[in-house]
Design an enzyme around this catalytic site. Structure first.
Site, PDB file in Angstrom:
ATOM      1  N   LYS A   1     -13.373   2.278  11.395  1.00 51.84           N
ATOM      2  CA  LYS A   1     -12.129   2.633  12.066  1.00 51.84           C
ATOM      3  C   LYS A   1     -12.353   2.901  13.558  1.00 51.84           C
ATOM      4  O   LYS A   1     -11.518   2.568  14.398  1.00 51.84           O
ATOM      5  CB  LYS A   1     -11.505   3.856  11.391  1.00 51.84           C
ATOM      6  CG  LYS A   1     -10.850   3.542  10.062  1.00 51.84           C
ATOM      7  CD  LYS A   1      -9.686   2.582  10.220  1.00 51.84           C
ATOM      8  CE  LYS A   1      -8.890   2.430   8.957  1.00 51.84           C
ATOM      9  NZ  LYS A   1      -7.724   1.519   9.137  1.00 51.84           N
TER      10      LYS A   1
ATOM     11  N   GLY B   1       0.806  -1.206   0.000  1.00 49.46           N
ATOM     12  CA  GLY B   1       0.000   0.000   0.000  1.00 49.46           C
ATOM     13  C   GLY B   1       0.839   1.256   0.000  1.00 49.46           C
ATOM     14  O   GLY B   1       2.069   1.218   0.146  1.00 49.46           O
ATOM     15  N   PHE B   2       0.177   2.377  -0.132  1.00 50.59           N
ATOM     16  CA  PHE B   2       0.844   3.675  -0.260  1.00 50.59           C
ATOM     17  C   PHE B   2       1.744   3.970   0.943  1.00 50.59           C
ATOM     18  O   PHE B   2       2.951   4.208   0.805  1.00 50.59           O
ATOM     19  CB  PHE B   2      -0.230   4.749  -0.431  1.00 50.59           C
ATOM     20  CG  PHE B   2       0.275   6.160  -0.547  1.00 50.59           C
ATOM     21  CD1 PHE B   2       1.468   6.447  -1.185  1.00 50.59           C
ATOM     22  CD2 PHE B   2      -0.466   7.213  -0.027  1.00 50.59           C
ATOM     23  CE1 PHE B   2       1.929   7.763  -1.308  1.00 50.59           C
ATOM     24  CE2 PHE B   2      -0.028   8.517  -0.131  1.00 50.59           C
ATOM     25  CZ  PHE B   2       1.172   8.791  -0.762  1.00 50.59           C
ATOM     26  N   ILE B   3       1.185   3.919   2.145  1.00 51.12           N
ATOM     27  CA  ILE B   3       1.971   4.214   3.339  1.00 51.12           C
ATOM     28  C   ILE B   3       2.782   2.994   3.769  1.00 51.12           C
ATOM     29  O   ILE B   3       3.941   3.107   4.161  1.00 51.12           O
ATOM     30  CB  ILE B   3       1.054   4.692   4.485  1.00 51.12           C
ATOM     31  CG1 ILE B   3       0.315   5.966   4.069  1.00 51.12           C
ATOM     32  CG2 ILE B   3       1.853   4.939   5.758  1.00 51.12           C
ATOM     33  CD1 ILE B   3      -0.742   6.426   5.063  1.00 51.12           C
TER      34      ILE B   3
ATOM     35  N   TYR C   1     -16.894   3.876   6.497  1.00 52.85           N
ATOM     36  CA  TYR C   1     -15.430   3.826   6.621  1.00 52.85           C
ATOM     37  C   TYR C   1     -14.970   4.312   7.981  1.00 52.85           C
ATOM     38  O   TYR C   1     -14.258   3.609   8.713  1.00 52.85           O
ATOM     39  CB  TYR C   1     -14.778   4.652   5.508  1.00 52.85           C
ATOM     40  CG  TYR C   1     -13.294   4.854   5.702  1.00 52.85           C
ATOM     41  CD1 TYR C   1     -12.439   3.774   5.844  1.00 52.85           C
ATOM     42  CD2 TYR C   1     -12.747   6.134   5.754  1.00 52.85           C
ATOM     43  CE1 TYR C   1     -11.070   3.956   6.025  1.00 52.85           C
ATOM     44  CE2 TYR C   1     -11.390   6.332   5.923  1.00 52.85           C
ATOM     45  CZ  TYR C   1     -10.546   5.240   6.070  1.00 52.85           C
ATOM     46  OH  TYR C   1      -9.207   5.427   6.256  1.00 52.85           O
TER      47      TYR C   1
END
Length: 324
Positions: free
Chosen positions: A157, A11-13, A153
């Protein structure tokens, strides 16, 4: 040197966190199912930077499958789990909330249970600024009420944060929760505004803008986010810490900077504001400074320049990435 399990390693991070850990000589067990939530070519590009590096091992695994997750934890002692895997994006969560519950809640429970069984002392969870809902003060401190999420979403979380607290309380697991604000940079998610607008302007496509463009976002460059995440590995007990969102700009201003950096004028098409979108976000990051010694190092303009430069270098395929 330590052994870290990084979920969402493609993933991006997650890819950038993994890269920095490897550079510091640590071992990284990366877990990623390489799903098609967005163009897999982005994940493959990130993985190429990790593949072959000493100390990196990839498990292509779905975290929702508890039985198949066991061998990952049995592969060796793990000093910390950095959970950066998630289904992200507020709009799509309205269309398909079930996948968000499975990935952002059930998978987190699987990881926490394996931490308990194998005695993993540290757990980092990636959460989100959208958890603060409407009418949050600007800049937003961690003490702001987060009990009224606006989309599945952010609700998922919030549930993950609560489960982490239960495992901290019951089993002594040291937990750091990062509420990420808007992250950007090279090879970012194509559903996020910076990538989409960069592509649309560069390719002469219409720039679809929901709302009047005066909504604001606090952006932070991915390298600064990755460094902050790694700083959270130290023992903290149970802490929720904002990370990112330190440099605020309106969407209209962002478009102007991209026009200048790309050298093209944007063809902006305005649409009605989306109910799931937040009008603004801006992080109070004083806690990150105080507890972690974290300071962002990359200015917004410099980060945007790096993003545009990366996009143009990889334009043969980045121009074809679907940007919803």
């Amino acid at each position: 040197m330590a052994n870290y399990l990084v979920t969402g390693a493609a993933g991006f991070i997650g890819a950038r966190v993994s890269e920095l850990l490897l550079q510091d000589g640590h071992t990284v067990l990366g877990v990623d199912d390489l799903n098609d939530a967005y163009d897999v070519r982005l994940k493959e590009w990130r993985l190429k930077r990790l593949a072959g590096q000493p100390g990196f091992r990839l498990f292509q695994q779905d975290l929702r499958d508890y039985q198949r997750l066991k061998p990952v934890f049995e592969s060796g002692p793990i000093d910390a789990v950095i959970n950066l895997a998630a289904r992200a994006g507020v709009r799509y969560s309205v269309e398909n909330p079930f996948i968000y519950l499975e990935t952002n809640n059930n998978a987190v429970l699987n990881l926490l249970e394996q931490c308990k069984i194998h005695g993993v002392p540290k757990f980092i969870l990636a959460s989100t600024s959208s958890i603060y809902g409407l009418n949050a003060p600007m800049p937003t401190p961690e003490e702001t009420n987060s009990d009224h999420p606006l989309q599945p979403y952010s609700a998922s979380k919030k549930g993950a944060e609560a489960m982490c607290h239960a495992y901290h309380f019951l089993h002594g697991l040291d937990v750091t929760i990062f509420r990420f604000f808007t992250v950007y940079g090279p090879a970012g998610r194509p559903d996020m505004v910076m990538f989409r607008f960069c592509q649309w302007i560069a390719e002469g496509r219409p720039v679809h803008l929901n709302g009047d463009g005066e909504q604001t976002r606090g952006f932070t460059y991915v390298d600064d986010i990755a460094r902050g995440t790694i700083l959270g590995l130290k023992p903290l007990g149970y802490e929720i810490i904002n990370l990112g969102g330190h440099e605020v700009i309106s969407i209209n201003e962002m478009i102007s900077v991209l026009e200048e950096l790309i050298g093209k004028k944007a063809n902006v098409v305005f649409h009605e504001a989306h109910k799931a979108d937040m009008l603004s976000n801006w992080a109070d990051v004083s806690k990150a400074r105080r507890m972690l010694g974290w300071e962002p190092q990359v200015s917004l303009r410099e980060g945007m320049r790096r993003l545009v430069e990366w996009y143009m270098q990889e334009r043969e395929w980045t121009s074809q990435v679907l940007t919803p």
